[in-house]
Design a protein around this motif. Structure first.
Motif, PDB file in Angstrom:
ATOM      1  N   PHE A 123      -6.875  -2.321  -6.159  1.00  0.00           N
ATOM      2  CA  PHE A 123      -5.381  -1.439  -6.609  1.00  0.00           C
ATOM      3  C   PHE A 123      -5.503  -1.438  -8.002  1.00  0.00           C
ATOM      4  O   PHE A 123      -5.098  -0.182  -8.599  1.00  0.00           O
ATOM      5  CB  PHE A 123      -4.297  -2.093  -5.996  1.00  0.00           C
ATOM      6  CG  PHE A 123      -4.352  -1.946  -4.629  1.00  0.00           C
ATOM      7  CD1 PHE A 123      -3.433  -0.807  -4.181  1.00  0.00           C
ATOM      8  CD2 PHE A 123      -4.558  -2.805  -3.525  1.00  0.00           C
ATOM      9  CE1 PHE A 123      -3.209  -0.496  -2.778  1.00  0.00           C
ATOM     10  CE2 PHE A 123      -4.273  -2.512  -2.310  1.00  0.00           C
ATOM     11  CZ  PHE A 123      -3.404  -1.452  -1.742  1.00  0.00           C
TER      12      PHE A 123
ATOM     13  N   GLU B  63      -7.842   1.756  -8.685  1.00  0.00           N
ATOM     14  CA  GLU B  63      -7.140   2.828  -8.194  1.00  0.00           C
ATOM     15  C   GLU B  63      -6.068   3.483  -9.108  1.00  0.00           C
ATOM     16  O   GLU B  63      -5.825   4.483  -9.492  1.00  0.00           O
ATOM     17  CB  GLU B  63      -6.493   2.851  -6.853  1.00  0.00           C
ATOM     18  CG  GLU B  63      -7.651   2.689  -5.817  1.00  0.00           C
ATOM     19  CD  GLU B  63      -6.812   2.679  -4.234  1.00  0.00           C
ATOM     20  OE1 GLU B  63      -5.738   2.450  -4.308  1.00  0.00           O
ATOM     21  OE2 GLU B  63      -7.763   2.409  -3.355  1.00  0.00           O
ATOM     22  N   SER B  64      -5.237   2.509  -9.670  1.00  0.00           N
ATOM     23  CA  SER B  64      -4.303   2.736 -10.751  1.00  0.00           C
ATOM     24  C   SER B  64      -4.882   3.272 -11.900  1.00  0.00           C
ATOM     25  O   SER B  64      -4.518   4.269 -12.449  1.00  0.00           O
ATOM     26  CB  SER B  64      -3.325   1.583 -10.769  1.00  0.00           C
ATOM     27  OG  SER B  64      -3.920   0.475 -11.464  1.00  0.00           O
TER      28      SER B  64
ATOM     29  N   GLY C 130       1.305  -0.477  -4.650  1.00  0.00           N
ATOM     30  CA  GLY C 130       0.551  -1.206  -5.721  1.00  0.00           C
ATOM     31  C   GLY C 130       0.894  -2.361  -6.454  1.00  0.00           C
ATOM     32  O   GLY C 130       0.148  -2.896  -7.115  1.00  0.00           O
TER      33      GLY C 130
ATOM     34  N   THR D 160       0.802  -1.294   0.071  1.00  0.00           N
ATOM     35  CA  THR D 160      -0.102  -0.008  -0.102  1.00  0.00           C
ATOM     36  C   THR D 160       0.962   1.149  -0.035  1.00  0.00           C
ATOM     37  O   THR D 160       0.318   2.493  -0.321  1.00  0.00           O
ATOM     38  CB  THR D 160      -0.953   0.060   1.352  1.00  0.00           C
ATOM     39  OG1 THR D 160      -0.240   0.119   2.487  1.00  0.00           O
ATOM     40  CG2 THR D 160      -1.985  -1.035   1.139  1.00  0.00           C
TER      41      THR D 160
END
Length: 190
Positions: A76, A79-80, A45, A35
């Motif tokens: 993740f 989010e990326s 990530g 994280t």
């Protein structure tokens, strides 16, 4: 004899009457998703493999990593994708300093600094002790948690009467405008 056969069927016995246990084939490493950036391990990530103890005792308690499950992988990944779509990148050190300076300036310009000083006589405007630059800087530090150097104050002289004062700061805002600090000098209760 029947009891002896039942006992043998209930236990899986080896050639010497010992119980046979399965071979332990636990994986030596555990996949986790970082994280935060961890030195010598990886960037935030990314999925890395670490020992169980390291994950359990260091990474999980400090919230440096989460277990590599399908839900966490999807989170993740989303989010990326959002970061990539927004074109966001980490700000440079200079940009970070500029943002912090802007936040401090907003705080200084919006909030008045209150200084309480005793007056010479009741009903009088004159202060027993004049308000000086170091006193203003101390009040700013106490009330706003901002370290204001005395060199930034453009104070023509000490303040000798209570009232509201607009003190120029030696900071240019743009287009020739200068920042101003609002100082309220109020009489102190006796």
């Amino acid at each position: 004899m029947l009891q002896h056969l039942l006992r043998l069927q209930s236990k899986a016995a080896g050639p010497l009457g010992q119980q046979i246990r399965g071979i332990k084939r636990a994986p030596r490493s555990l996949p986790v998703i970082l994280t935060q950036d961890v030195s010598n391990l990886g960037l935030a990530g990314t999925e890395v493999h670490v020992n169980h103890g390291y994950a359990r005792n260091t990474l999980y308690p400090k919230r440096f990593a989460v277990p590599s499950t399908e839900i966490n992988k999807e989170r993740f990944y989303r989010e990326s994708q959002m970061v990539a779509a927004a074109g966001a990148s980490k700000p440079s050190a200079q940009e970070t300093n500029q943002m912090q300076l802007g936040a401090v300036l907003k705080k200084l310009l919006r909030t008045p600094v209150v200084i309480r000083q005793k007056v010479e006589e009741e009903g009088s405007q004159s202060l027993q002790e004049p308000v000086t630059g170091p006193m203003i800087c101390d009040a700013v530090a106490r009330q706003m948690q901002v370290a204001l150097p005395e060199a930034l104050l453009d104070l023509p002289g000490p303040i000798v009467e209570h009232g509201e004062y607009n003190i120029s700061l030696r900071i240019k805002l743009g287009e020739g405008a200068r920042a101003r600090l609002l100082v309220n000098v109020l009489p102190a209760a006796a």
